[in-house]
Design a protein around this motif. Structure first.
Motif, PDB file in Angstrom:
ATOM      1  N   UNK A 127       4.445   6.352  15.770  1.00 54.99           N
ATOM      2  CA  UNK A 127       4.948   7.692  16.107  1.00 54.99           C
ATOM      3  C   UNK A 127       6.152   8.102  15.265  1.00 54.99           C
ATOM      4  N   UNK A 128       7.063   7.152  15.009  1.00 57.15           N
ATOM      5  CA  UNK A 128       8.232   7.475  14.190  1.00 57.15           C
ATOM      6  C   UNK A 128       7.833   7.802  12.762  1.00 57.15           C
ATOM      7  N   UNK A 129       6.864   7.056  12.223  1.00 53.00           N
ATOM      8  CA  UNK A 129       6.375   7.316  10.867  1.00 53.00           C
ATOM      9  C   UNK A 129       5.787   8.721  10.760  1.00 53.00           C
ATOM     10  N   UNK A 130       4.944   9.085  11.724  1.00 50.83           N
ATOM     11  CA  UNK A 130       4.314  10.405  11.689  1.00 50.83           C
ATOM     12  C   UNK A 130       5.341  11.513  11.929  1.00 50.83           C
ATOM     13  N   UNK A 131       6.294  11.282  12.818  1.00 52.54           N
ATOM     14  CA  UNK A 131       7.316  12.294  13.106  1.00 52.54           C
ATOM     15  C   UNK A 131       8.175  12.568  11.875  1.00 52.54           C
ATOM     16  N   UNK A 132       8.520  11.532  11.128  1.00 51.79           N
ATOM     17  CA  UNK A 132       9.423  11.689   9.991  1.00 51.79           C
ATOM     18  C   UNK A 132       8.721  12.102   8.709  1.00 51.79           C
ATOM     19  N   UNK A 133       7.488  11.620   8.496  1.00 53.15           N
ATOM     20  CA  UNK A 133       6.859  11.811   7.192  1.00 53.15           C
ATOM     21  C   UNK A 133       5.525  12.553   7.255  1.00 53.15           C
ATOM     22  N   UNK A 134       5.075  12.944   8.423  1.00 58.68           N
ATOM     23  CA  UNK A 134       3.853  13.730   8.505  1.00 58.68           C
ATOM     24  C   UNK A 134       2.640  12.922   8.927  1.00 58.68           C
ATOM     25  N   UNK A 135       1.544  13.639   9.118  1.00 55.72           N
ATOM     26  CA  UNK A 135       0.337  13.034   9.689  1.00 55.72           C
ATOM     27  C   UNK A 135      -0.578  12.404   8.649  1.00 55.72           C
ATOM     28  N   UNK A 136      -0.149  12.324   7.396  1.00 58.90           N
ATOM     29  CA  UNK A 136      -1.002  11.694   6.396  1.00 58.90           C
ATOM     30  C   UNK A 136      -1.225  10.207   6.686  1.00 58.90           C
ATOM     31  N   UNK A 137      -0.468   9.693   7.642  1.00 60.81           N
ATOM     32  CA  UNK A 137      -0.637   8.286   8.022  1.00 60.81           C
ATOM     33  C   UNK A 137      -2.053   8.014   8.527  1.00 60.81           C
ATOM     34  N   UNK A 138      -2.731   9.059   9.038  1.00 59.39           N
ATOM     35  CA  UNK A 138      -4.075   8.855   9.584  1.00 59.39           C
ATOM     36  C   UNK A 138      -5.068   8.394   8.527  1.00 59.39           C
ATOM     37  N   UNK A 139      -4.730   8.582   7.245  1.00 58.46           N
ATOM     38  CA  UNK A 139      -5.639   8.160   6.175  1.00 58.46           C
ATOM     39  C   UNK A 139      -5.854   6.647   6.163  1.00 58.46           C
ATOM     40  N   UNK A 140      -4.980   5.921   6.853  1.00 57.74           N
ATOM     41  CA  UNK A 140      -5.166   4.464   6.927  1.00 57.74           C
ATOM     42  C   UNK A 140      -6.464   4.105   7.619  1.00 57.74           C
ATOM     43  N   UNK A 141      -7.012   5.036   8.397  1.00 51.31           N
ATOM     44  CA  UNK A 141      -8.286   4.795   9.080  1.00 51.31           C
ATOM     45  C   UNK A 141      -9.400   4.526   8.068  1.00 51.31           C
ATOM     46  N   UNK A 142      -9.364   5.188   6.922  1.00 51.44           N
ATOM     47  CA  UNK A 142     -10.435   5.043   5.919  1.00 51.44           C
ATOM     48  C   UNK A 142     -10.507   3.619   5.375  1.00 51.44           C
ATOM     49  N   UNK A 143      -9.406   3.041   4.864  1.00 52.11           N
ATOM     50  CA  UNK A 143      -9.511   1.644   4.399  1.00 52.11           C
ATOM     51  C   UNK A 143      -9.796   0.660   5.525  1.00 52.11           C
ATOM     52  N   UNK A 144      -9.362   0.966   6.754  1.00 51.05           N
ATOM     53  CA  UNK A 144      -9.672   0.070   7.871  1.00 51.05           C
ATOM     54  C   UNK A 144     -11.176   0.030   8.114  1.00 51.05           C
ATOM     55  N   UNK A 145     -11.835   1.190   8.079  1.00 44.57           N
ATOM     56  CA  UNK A 145     -13.280   1.234   8.264  1.00 44.57           C
ATOM     57  C   UNK A 145     -14.002   0.518   7.121  1.00 44.57           C
ATOM     58  N   UNK A 146     -13.536   0.724   5.886  1.00 51.18           N
ATOM     59  CA  UNK A 146     -14.150   0.038   4.754  1.00 51.18           C
ATOM     60  C   UNK A 146     -13.961  -1.476   4.848  1.00 51.18           C
ATOM     61  N   UNK A 147     -12.770  -1.878   5.295  1.00 53.17           N
ATOM     62  CA  UNK A 147     -12.503  -3.305   5.458  1.00 53.17           C
ATOM     63  C   UNK A 147     -13.428  -3.902   6.516  1.00 53.17           C
TER      64      UNK A 147
END
Length: 231
Positions: A127-147
């Motif tokens: 939550x702190x990461x998204x609050x400070x730097x934006x919602x682009x953190x959700x892109x981590x879902x893509x490499x997690x699915x590929x992994x």
């Protein structure tokens, strides 16, 4: 007048801060839930380490006994008639401890993975990461699915066909024992650097809502985790 207004504003801020602190302080219910969580963790270790193990000892098969001797993780004593003393606590084999004797269903395995990979750092930091730097953190879902796809289609079939307990065994089979030792040492160093942070962040949050000493909280959580894992 200027000094009085500054004093009034400062006192107002302190009152607001105290009100917020009181609002987010642990209540009796919160303390009970936290204590129950620690006791449940310890109780799981006691139950599966002593009572469940002693009950299941009578159903031991010759195959499991031979694997126990090979793994070196179980003490057995043979008398003149060839009988053996049964282990009364803990997991008798590494296969049982690491893989649940390969008999676990999908749900407990999934919950174990979630508990292992989502820590207090994730819950507090995301939550702190998204609050400070934006919602682009959700892109981590893509490499997690590929992994996940790569693990299911590439790695797990090999591990299951070779009946391996860990990736370190594969490294020894594929290369040699030195490569396995290097990888093991690197993992231990990684955990020594990573686990203190995993413990410190939730302990810091607990300290903020209770006022308890930070190091006492961390020590209590460590002792409970080591206790049920050791059993």
């Amino acid at each position: 007048m200027f000094g009085l207004s500054e004093f009034a504003m400062a006192s107002g801020r302190s009152t607001l801060a105290e009100s917020l602190r009181e609002l987010y302080q642990f209540s009796v219910v919160d303390y009970c839930m936290f204590g129950a969580m620690l006791m449940l963790s310890a109780a799981c270790g006691i139950y599966f380490g002593f009572f469940k193990r002693s009950k299941g000892g009578d159903a031991e098969t010759p195959e499991s006994s031979s694997s126990d001797d090979e793994s070196g993780h179980r003490t057995v004593a043979a008398n003149a008639g060839g009988s053996r003393t049964k282990t009364t606590f803990g997991s008798s084999t590494m296969d049982e401890y690491l893989l649940g004797s390969r008999k676990l269903k999908a749900f407990p395995v999934a919950m174990s993975l979630v508990a292992g990979y989502i820590s207090g750092v994730t819950i507090l930091g995301t939550p702190a990461e998204i609050y400070n730097f934006g919602t682009q953190y959700w892109l981590i879902v893509i490499p997690i699915l590929l992994m996940g796809y790569a693990v299911c289609t590439v790695y797990l079939p090999v591990f299951c066909s070779l009946k391996l307990n860990s990736s370190y065994e594969y490294l020894e089979l594929r290369f040699n024992s030195y490569v396995r030792s290097i990888a093991s040492v690197m993992f231990v160093i990684d955990e020594l650097l990573f686990l203190p942070m995993i413990i410190y962040v939730p302990a810091l949050a607990f300290n903020q809502v209770t006022g308890f000493n930070l190091y006492v909280i961390g020590a209590i959580v460590c002792v409970v985790c080591i206790f049920y894992t050791l059993l």
